[in-house]
Design an enzyme around this catalytic site. Structure first.
Site, PDB file in Angstrom:
ATOM      1  N   ASP A  75       0.868  -1.170   0.000  1.00  0.00           N
ATOM      2  CA  ASP A  75       0.000   0.000   0.000  1.00  0.00           C
ATOM      3  C   ASP A  75       0.905   1.221   0.000  1.00  0.00           C
ATOM      4  O   ASP A  75       1.838   1.301   0.809  1.00  0.00           O
ATOM      5  CB  ASP A  75      -0.893  -0.013   1.246  1.00  0.00           C
ATOM      6  CG  ASP A  75      -2.002   1.018   1.202  1.00  0.00           C
ATOM      7  OD1 ASP A  75      -1.715   2.184   0.855  1.00  0.00           O
ATOM      8  OD2 ASP A  75      -3.149   0.680   1.538  1.00  0.00           O
ATOM      9  N   LEU A  95       1.762   5.358 -10.476  1.00  0.00           N
ATOM     10  CA  LEU A  95       0.386   5.457 -10.949  1.00  0.00           C
ATOM     11  C   LEU A  95      -0.634   5.138  -9.859  1.00  0.00           C
ATOM     12  O   LEU A  95      -1.828   5.361 -10.048  1.00  0.00           O
ATOM     13  CB  LEU A  95       0.142   4.522 -12.137  1.00  0.00           C
ATOM     14  CG  LEU A  95       0.789   4.913 -13.464  1.00  0.00           C
ATOM     15  CD1 LEU A  95       2.218   4.425 -13.554  1.00  0.00           C
ATOM     16  CD2 LEU A  95      -0.010   4.376 -14.636  1.00  0.00           C
ATOM     17  N   TYR A 163     -11.351  14.821  -5.269  1.00  0.00           N
ATOM     18  CA  TYR A 163     -10.382  14.041  -6.038  1.00  0.00           C
ATOM     19  C   TYR A 163      -9.351  14.942  -6.691  1.00  0.00           C
ATOM     20  O   TYR A 163      -8.134  14.738  -6.555  1.00  0.00           O
ATOM     21  CB  TYR A 163     -11.099  13.204  -7.103  1.00  0.00           C
ATOM     22  CG  TYR A 163     -10.162  12.645  -8.146  1.00  0.00           C
ATOM     23  CD1 TYR A 163      -9.215  11.684  -7.813  1.00  0.00           C
ATOM     24  CD2 TYR A 163     -10.212  13.093  -9.476  1.00  0.00           C
ATOM     25  CE1 TYR A 163      -8.351  11.172  -8.771  1.00  0.00           C
ATOM     26  CE2 TYR A 163      -9.359  12.586 -10.431  1.00  0.00           C
ATOM     27  CZ  TYR A 163      -8.426  11.621 -10.083  1.00  0.00           C
ATOM     28  OH  TYR A 163      -7.555  11.124 -11.030  1.00  0.00           O
ATOM     29  N   LEU A 287     -26.377  13.944 -12.399  1.00  0.00           N
ATOM     30  CA  LEU A 287     -25.728  15.242 -12.524  1.00  0.00           C
ATOM     31  C   LEU A 287     -24.834  15.492 -11.314  1.00  0.00           C
ATOM     32  O   LEU A 287     -25.201  15.174 -10.175  1.00  0.00           O
ATOM     33  CB  LEU A 287     -26.775  16.352 -12.633  1.00  0.00           C
ATOM     34  CG  LEU A 287     -27.651  16.313 -13.888  1.00  0.00           C
ATOM     35  CD1 LEU A 287     -28.771  17.327 -13.776  1.00  0.00           C
ATOM     36  CD2 LEU A 287     -26.806  16.568 -15.138  1.00  0.00           C
TER      37      LEU A 287
END
Length: 341
Positions: A75, A95, A163, A287
């Protein structure tokens, strides 16, 4: 539209033969494609994958037992495990990340821990072991809605979701190690990569999964946002080119096609690519929150072209067709496809 600087000789001719390369997030969509490409070019790959007690190998299953690939479970939040994985590596492609915008609204702290703290752990491990190059993965989401287009690397960063905020933080951590410690790092900023192996959380595979399951109605959120879609092998080639490009040290480099398409038009292209018949409709429940939807993403890929000699090779038409065929051949990965896009 792209910057018109004449392309440089391609850095893709870099010799990877015999080099030990770490790929974090190696079992994922882009990561596994990059692993395949590195193996083709003669590298020895150390694949850092998220530990799972049920031994799922993700998209690396086809490489189990291959002597060219060493799988390391762990991890990126575990600094010691990351340091051990980096030891002896020539190049590190980072990545590993917690991805997806909708879930970041529910668990923003998890994104900070994995994306920001995880990147700090990778950068520190690379500094400790003096790697030749760290390539850190960003995302075009950090730009938010385009203020100017095409979007160059100097476009303002706009954290329009938890994010994207976590990825901005991760980018800054990586670049700080260049400025503070001269760590040889390049930040690669892909624009909406798509293709085989992408999960149904993303717009293209979730639409295709519905089409191949026989849906006659494709329900989406807003149809007007535009995106710059890059086929996954082109993105992976860009990673390799920039890992060999000294001009990109300490810099951010976009990887995109320089072409945009609205989500609604994309959906109609996917209906055509699948050979199915379906209507595209707006579902209000899909939405995104007001102020969070990124309305336009269009890359300026001039740096990648001029500095590394990279350019995309797969057209959107061909890429969508290949992706449609892959989704149709892997229905078990998309049943049921209930993701918000």
């Amino acid at each position: 539209m792209t910057t018109t600087t004449a392309p440089a000789p391609s850095a893709e001719r870099f010799d990877w033969t015999g080099r030990t390369v770490l790929v974090t997030g190696a079992e994922g969509f882009i990561g596994s494609t990059l692993v395949d490409l590195l193996i083709e070019r003669g590298a020895r790959v150390r694949a850092f994958v998220h530990y799972k007690p049920y031994a799922e190998k993700g998209h690396l299953a086809h490489l189990i037992g291959d002597p060219r690939v060493e799988t390391v479970a762990g991890d990126v939040r575990d600094a010691g495990r990351v340091t051990d994985a980096v030891a002896g590596c020539d190049t590190v492609f980072h990545l590993a990340a917690l991805i997806g915008i909708p879930y970041s609204y529910d668990s923003p702290g998890a994104y900070v821990q994995t994306n920001v703290v995880g990147t700090e752990n990778v950068a520190e491990a690379c500094r400790r072991h003096a790697v030749r190059r760290l390539v850190h993965t960003s995302t075009s989401e950090v730009y938010g809605t385009a203020r100017t287009a095409p979007i160059g690397e100097d476009h303002p960063l706009q954290p329009q979701s938890p994010y994207s905020a976590s990825k901005i933080g991760a980018d800054m951590v990586a670049l700080s190690h260049w400025h503070a410690f001269e760590l040889p790092v390049t930040v690669v900023r892909p624009f909406n990569t798509y293709g085989p192996r992408q999960s149904a959380r993303a717009v293209i595979p979730t639409i295709l999964a519905q089409l191949h399951a026989g849906a006659r109605e494709i329900r989406l959120g807003s149809l007007t946002p535009t995106r710059d879609f890059t086929y996954v092998t082109d993105t992976a080639r860009g990673f390799l080119a920039l890992a060999a490009c000294d001009r990109a040290l300490g810099e951010v480099v976009n990887l995109g096609t320089g072409r945009e398409i609205a989500v609604g038009d994309l959906a109609r292209r996917l209906v055509e690519a699948s050979g199915r018949d379906a209507e595209v409709v707006v579902d209000p429940a899909r939405l995104r929150p007001s102020g969070s939807e990124v309305e336009r993403l269009l890359s300026d890929n001039g740096r990648a072209r001029a500095w590394a000699g990279w350019e995309p090779e797969v057209s959107l038409t061909d890429g969508l067709k290949r992706t449609s065929e892959w989704v149709a051949d892997h229905p078990h990965l998309f049943a049921p496809a209930r993701y918000q896009v």
